[in-house]
Design a protein around this motif. Structure first.
Motif, PDB file in Angstrom:
ATOM      1  N   ARG A 280       0.823  -1.206   0.000  1.00 32.20           N
ATOM      2  CA  ARG A 280       0.000   0.000   0.000  1.00 32.20           C
ATOM      3  C   ARG A 280       0.860   1.261   0.000  1.00 32.20           C
ATOM      4  O   ARG A 280       0.519   2.269  -0.626  1.00 32.20           O
ATOM      5  CB  ARG A 280      -0.929   0.024   1.212  1.00 32.20           C
ATOM      6  CG  ARG A 280      -0.244  -0.035   2.547  1.00 32.20           C
ATOM      7  CD  ARG A 280      -1.207  -0.001   3.710  1.00 32.20           C
ATOM      8  NE  ARG A 280      -1.893   1.286   3.798  1.00 32.20           N
ATOM      9  CZ  ARG A 280      -2.705   1.625   4.787  1.00 32.20           C
ATOM     10  NH1 ARG A 280      -2.967   0.740   5.749  1.00 32.20           N
ATOM     11  NH2 ARG A 280      -3.254   2.800   4.816  1.00 32.20           N
ATOM     12  N   TYR A 281       2.009   1.206   0.688  1.00 32.38           N
ATOM     13  CA  TYR A 281       2.891   2.376   0.745  1.00 32.38           C
ATOM     14  C   TYR A 281       3.643   2.561  -0.572  1.00 32.38           C
ATOM     15  O   TYR A 281       3.871   3.694  -1.008  1.00 32.38           O
ATOM     16  CB  TYR A 281       3.871   2.234   1.909  1.00 32.38           C
ATOM     17  CG  TYR A 281       3.167   2.079   3.230  1.00 32.38           C
ATOM     18  CD1 TYR A 281       2.518   3.163   3.828  1.00 32.38           C
ATOM     19  CD2 TYR A 281       3.106   0.842   3.876  1.00 32.38           C
ATOM     20  CE1 TYR A 281       1.851   3.015   5.033  1.00 32.38           C
ATOM     21  CE2 TYR A 281       2.437   0.692   5.080  1.00 32.38           C
ATOM     22  CZ  TYR A 281       1.801   1.782   5.648  1.00 32.38           C
ATOM     23  OH  TYR A 281       1.124   1.640   6.836  1.00 32.38           O
ATOM     24  N   LEU A 282       3.998   1.456  -1.203  1.00 35.21           N
ATOM     25  CA  LEU A 282       4.651   1.544  -2.507  1.00 35.21           C
ATOM     26  C   LEU A 282       3.713   2.190  -3.523  1.00 35.21           C
ATOM     27  O   LEU A 282       4.124   3.062  -4.298  1.00 35.21           O
ATOM     28  CB  LEU A 282       5.073   0.150  -2.988  1.00 35.21           C
ATOM     29  CG  LEU A 282       5.680   0.078  -4.388  1.00 35.21           C
ATOM     30  CD1 LEU A 282       6.934   0.943  -4.474  1.00 35.21           C
ATOM     31  CD2 LEU A 282       6.006  -1.367  -4.744  1.00 35.21           C
ATOM     32  N   VAL A 283       2.455   1.770  -3.518  1.00 30.47           N
ATOM     33  CA  VAL A 283       1.470   2.352  -4.427  1.00 30.47           C
ATOM     34  C   VAL A 283       1.290   3.842  -4.130  1.00 30.47           C
ATOM     35  O   VAL A 283       1.291   4.692  -5.044  1.00 30.47           O
ATOM     36  CB  VAL A 283       0.119   1.616  -4.305  1.00 30.47           C
ATOM     37  CG1 VAL A 283      -0.961   2.354  -5.094  1.00 30.47           C
ATOM     38  CG2 VAL A 283       0.244   0.180  -4.792  1.00 30.47           C
TER      39      VAL A 283
ATOM     40  N   MET B  96       9.434  16.344  -6.218  1.00 33.00           N
ATOM     41  CA  MET B  96       9.967  15.201  -6.963  1.00 33.00           C
ATOM     42  C   MET B  96      11.191  14.630  -6.258  1.00 33.00           C
ATOM     43  O   MET B  96      11.351  13.396  -6.144  1.00 33.00           O
ATOM     44  CB  MET B  96      10.324  15.629  -8.379  1.00 33.00           C
ATOM     45  CG  MET B  96      10.767  14.498  -9.286  1.00 33.00           C
ATOM     46  SD  MET B  96      11.023  15.106 -10.975  1.00 33.00           S
ATOM     47  CE  MET B  96      11.820  13.668 -11.694  1.00 33.00           C
ATOM     48  N   LEU B  97      12.055  15.508  -5.744  1.00 37.86           N
ATOM     49  CA  LEU B  97      13.225  15.061  -4.995  1.00 37.86           C
ATOM     50  C   LEU B  97      12.800  14.239  -3.786  1.00 37.86           C
ATOM     51  O   LEU B  97      13.345  13.152  -3.525  1.00 37.86           O
ATOM     52  CB  LEU B  97      14.042  16.270  -4.553  1.00 37.86           C
ATOM     53  CG  LEU B  97      15.200  16.003  -3.582  1.00 37.86           C
ATOM     54  CD1 LEU B  97      16.245  15.099  -4.223  1.00 37.86           C
ATOM     55  CD2 LEU B  97      15.822  17.318  -3.132  1.00 37.86           C
ATOM     56  N   GLU B  98      11.824  14.738  -3.062  1.00 40.83           N
ATOM     57  CA  GLU B  98      11.351  14.028  -1.872  1.00 40.83           C
ATOM     58  C   GLU B  98      10.702  12.701  -2.224  1.00 40.83           C
ATOM     59  O   GLU B  98      10.980  11.667  -1.595  1.00 40.83           O
ATOM     60  CB  GLU B  98      10.341  14.903  -1.115  1.00 40.83           C
ATOM     61  CG  GLU B  98       9.766  14.212   0.111  1.00 40.83           C
ATOM     62  CD  GLU B  98       8.761  15.069   0.871  1.00 40.83           C
ATOM     63  OE1 GLU B  98       8.124  14.554   1.802  1.00 40.83           O
ATOM     64  OE2 GLU B  98       8.618  16.254   0.514  1.00 40.83           O
ATOM     65  N   GLU B  99       9.839  12.702  -3.242  1.00 35.93           N
ATOM     66  CA  GLU B  99       9.098  11.484  -3.575  1.00 35.93           C
ATOM     67  C   GLU B  99       9.990  10.425  -4.205  1.00 35.93           C
ATOM     68  O   GLU B  99       9.765   9.222  -4.016  1.00 35.93           O
ATOM     69  CB  GLU B  99       7.923  11.822  -4.498  1.00 35.93           C
ATOM     70  CG  GLU B  99       6.920  12.825  -3.924  1.00 35.93           C
ATOM     71  CD  GLU B  99       6.393  12.426  -2.557  1.00 35.93           C
ATOM     72  OE1 GLU B  99       6.441  11.226  -2.201  1.00 35.93           O
ATOM     73  OE2 GLU B  99       5.939  13.320  -1.825  1.00 35.93           O
ATOM     74  N   LEU B 100      11.001  10.837  -4.961  1.00 35.25           N
ATOM     75  CA  LEU B 100      11.973   9.861  -5.461  1.00 35.25           C
ATOM     76  C   LEU B 100      12.665   9.172  -4.293  1.00 35.25           C
ATOM     77  O   LEU B 100      12.912   7.956  -4.324  1.00 35.25           O
ATOM     78  CB  LEU B 100      13.018  10.549  -6.351  1.00 35.25           C
ATOM     79  CG  LEU B 100      12.623  10.796  -7.802  1.00 35.25           C
ATOM     80  CD1 LEU B 100      13.634  11.721  -8.480  1.00 35.25           C
ATOM     81  CD2 LEU B 100      12.509   9.484  -8.573  1.00 35.25           C
ATOM     82  N   GLY B 101      12.959   9.946  -3.243  1.00 34.32           N
ATOM     83  CA  GLY B 101      13.553   9.352  -2.056  1.00 34.32           C
ATOM     84  C   GLY B 101      12.627   8.357  -1.392  1.00 34.32           C
ATOM     85  O   GLY B 101      13.067   7.289  -0.935  1.00 34.32           O
ATOM     86  N   ASP B 102      11.324   8.689  -1.346  1.00 30.10           N
ATOM     87  CA  ASP B 102      10.360   7.773  -0.735  1.00 30.10           C
ATOM     88  C   ASP B 102      10.258   6.465  -1.514  1.00 30.10           C
ATOM     89  O   ASP B 102      10.164   5.381  -0.922  1.00 30.10           O
ATOM     90  CB  ASP B 102       8.986   8.441  -0.658  1.00 30.10           C
ATOM     91  CG  ASP B 102       8.930   9.537   0.406  1.00 30.10           C
ATOM     92  OD1 ASP B 102       9.781   9.525   1.308  1.00 30.10           O
ATOM     93  OD2 ASP B 102       8.039  10.394   0.319  1.00 30.10           O
ATOM     94  N   VAL B 103      10.274   6.562  -2.847  1.00 35.35           N
ATOM     95  CA  VAL B 103      10.210   5.350  -3.671  1.00 35.35           C
ATOM     96  C   VAL B 103      11.506   4.540  -3.515  1.00 35.35           C
ATOM     97  O   VAL B 103      11.466   3.309  -3.399  1.00 35.35           O
ATOM     98  CB  VAL B 103       9.965   5.715  -5.154  1.00 35.35           C
ATOM     99  CG1 VAL B 103      10.086   4.472  -6.035  1.00 35.35           C
ATOM    100  CG2 VAL B 103       8.577   6.340  -5.325  1.00 35.35           C
TER     101      VAL B 103
ATOM    102  N   TYR C 233      13.383   4.461  -0.941  1.00 33.50           N
ATOM    103  CA  TYR C 233      13.362   3.849   0.380  1.00 33.50           C
ATOM    104  C   TYR C 233      12.549   2.558   0.377  1.00 33.50           C
ATOM    105  O   TYR C 233      12.898   1.596   1.073  1.00 33.50           O
ATOM    106  CB  TYR C 233      12.789   4.815   1.416  1.00 33.50           C
ATOM    107  CG  TYR C 233      13.035   4.370   2.835  1.00 33.50           C
ATOM    108  CD1 TYR C 233      14.279   4.546   3.431  1.00 33.50           C
ATOM    109  CD2 TYR C 233      12.037   3.742   3.568  1.00 33.50           C
ATOM    110  CE1 TYR C 233      14.526   4.120   4.729  1.00 33.50           C
ATOM    111  CE2 TYR C 233      12.276   3.309   4.870  1.00 33.50           C
ATOM    112  CZ  TYR C 233      13.514   3.495   5.438  1.00 33.50           C
ATOM    113  OH  TYR C 233      13.762   3.059   6.714  1.00 33.50           O
ATOM    114  N   GLN C 234      11.483   2.539  -0.412  1.00 31.83           N
ATOM    115  CA  GLN C 234      10.695   1.314  -0.514  1.00 31.83           C
ATOM    116  C   GLN C 234      11.535   0.169  -1.083  1.00 31.83           C
ATOM    117  O   GLN C 234      11.448  -0.978  -0.626  1.00 31.83           O
ATOM    118  CB  GLN C 234       9.466   1.548  -1.392  1.00 31.83           C
ATOM    119  CG  GLN C 234       8.411   2.443  -0.777  1.00 31.83           C
ATOM    120  CD  GLN C 234       7.784   1.809   0.440  1.00 31.83           C
ATOM    121  OE1 GLN C 234       7.343   0.663   0.401  1.00 31.83           O
ATOM    122  NE2 GLN C 234       7.736   2.549   1.537  1.00 31.83           N
TER     123      GLN C 234
END
Length: 224
Positions: A42-45, A63-70, A72-73
Motif C-alpha cells: 500500500r505504501y509503494l502504491v 519530486m526530490l522528496e518522492e523519489l527518495g520515498d520510492v 526507500y521502498q
C-alpha cells in the motif's frame, strides 16, 4: 564495459542503507521490524502516485522528496528479503540483476547490435524478451491486469495491434492534443456519472473483451 565507481568514503546512498539496517533489527523501530513485503504494498502504491503527481505538476522539490520515498521502498524490501529465510537476496543482488538486465537489453549500446531509432530499440527488446522468457506464449503475458484502466487500455491496444486485432473506431470528434483529450475524458466521466454508470467498470469490461479478442487471434484455428 561499465567501470566500477570508486569513492573515498560512504556515499549518501550508503548512509540511507545504514539507516534501514538500524531501524529494522531488534532495538530499532518496532513498526519497521513488523513490516513485510505484503504490508508495504500500500505504501509503494501511495509513494509511486505521489511521485507521479510531483512529476506531472512540475514540482521539482516534491519530486526530490518522492523519489527518495520510492527509493526507500526498494531498500526496505531488499532488507526484508536479506533477513527472511528462503528469500536469500539483498540490495546488491537486486542491483546486480538490474545491471545485467539493462546491459543485456541494450546490445545496441553494449554489444554489436544496431538500432538507430526508438522503434528499432523496441523491436530489439521484443526479440530479447521472447528469448529470455520462452514460457511466455501470448503477447499478453507480463501485463498486470490490475493496472489503472487507461494505462491498461493503452498497453492492450498496443498488443492488439501486434496480432492484427482491430481497435475500436475513432470517436466522432477526435481530440487534436492531450488538453482536448483530457477535456473529452472528463466530459465522458461526467456524462457517465449523470447516468449512474461506472466508467472504470465499463472500461475494464471493454478491456476484458479486447483481451479475449487478442487471445482468440493468437489461437490457431481448428482444422476443418
Amino acid at each position: 564495459m561499465i567501470e566500477d565507481a570508486t569513492t573515498d568514503g560512504p556515499t549518501r546512498l550508503d548512509e540511507l542503507i545504514e539507516v534501514v539496517h538500524v531501524l529494522r533489527p531488534p532495538g530499532g523501530c518496532p513498526w519497521d521490524a513488523d513490516q513485510t513485503h505484503e504490508s508495504l504494498v500500500r505504501y509503494l502504491v501511495e509513494e509511486t502516485h505521489e511521485l507521479i503527481d510531483a512529476i506531472e505538476t512540475g514540482d521539482r522539490d516534491a519530486m526530490l522528496e518522492e523519489l527518495g520515498d520510492v527509493l526507500y521502498q526498494v531498500l526496505f524490501h531488499a532488507d526484508i528479503a536479506a533477513a527472511t529465510p528462503g528469500e536469500a537476496f539483498d540490495l546488491q543482488d537486486v542491483a546486480a540483476h538490474m545491471t545485467a538486465k539493462m546491459v543485456g537489453r541494450h546490445p545496441h549500446v553494449f554489444g554489436d547490435a544496431h538500432a538507430e531509432t526508438a522503434s528499432d530499440v523496441e523491436a530489439v527488446w521484443d526479440d530479447l524478451k521472447a528469448r529470455e522468457k520462452p514460457a511466455r506464449t501470448s503477447v499478453l503475458d507480463g501485463i498486470p491486469m490490475g493496472m489503472p484502466s487507461l494505462a491498461l487500455a493503452d498497453k492492450l491496444l498496443g498488443r492488439a495491434e501486434k496480432v492484427g486485432v482491430a481497435a475500436p473506431g475513432p470517436v466522432v470528434e477526435s481530440p487534436a492534443d492531450e488538453e482536448e483529450l483530457g477535456v473529452l475524458l472528463l466530459q465522458l466521466t461526467a456524462s457517465s456519472r449523470a447516468r449512474g454508470l461506472d466508467p472504470e467498470r465499463a472500461l475494464r469490461t471493454a478491456l476484458r473483451g479486447l483481451r479475449d479478442d487478442i487471445l482468440a487471434a493468437e489461437t490457431p484455428a481448428a482444422d476443418a
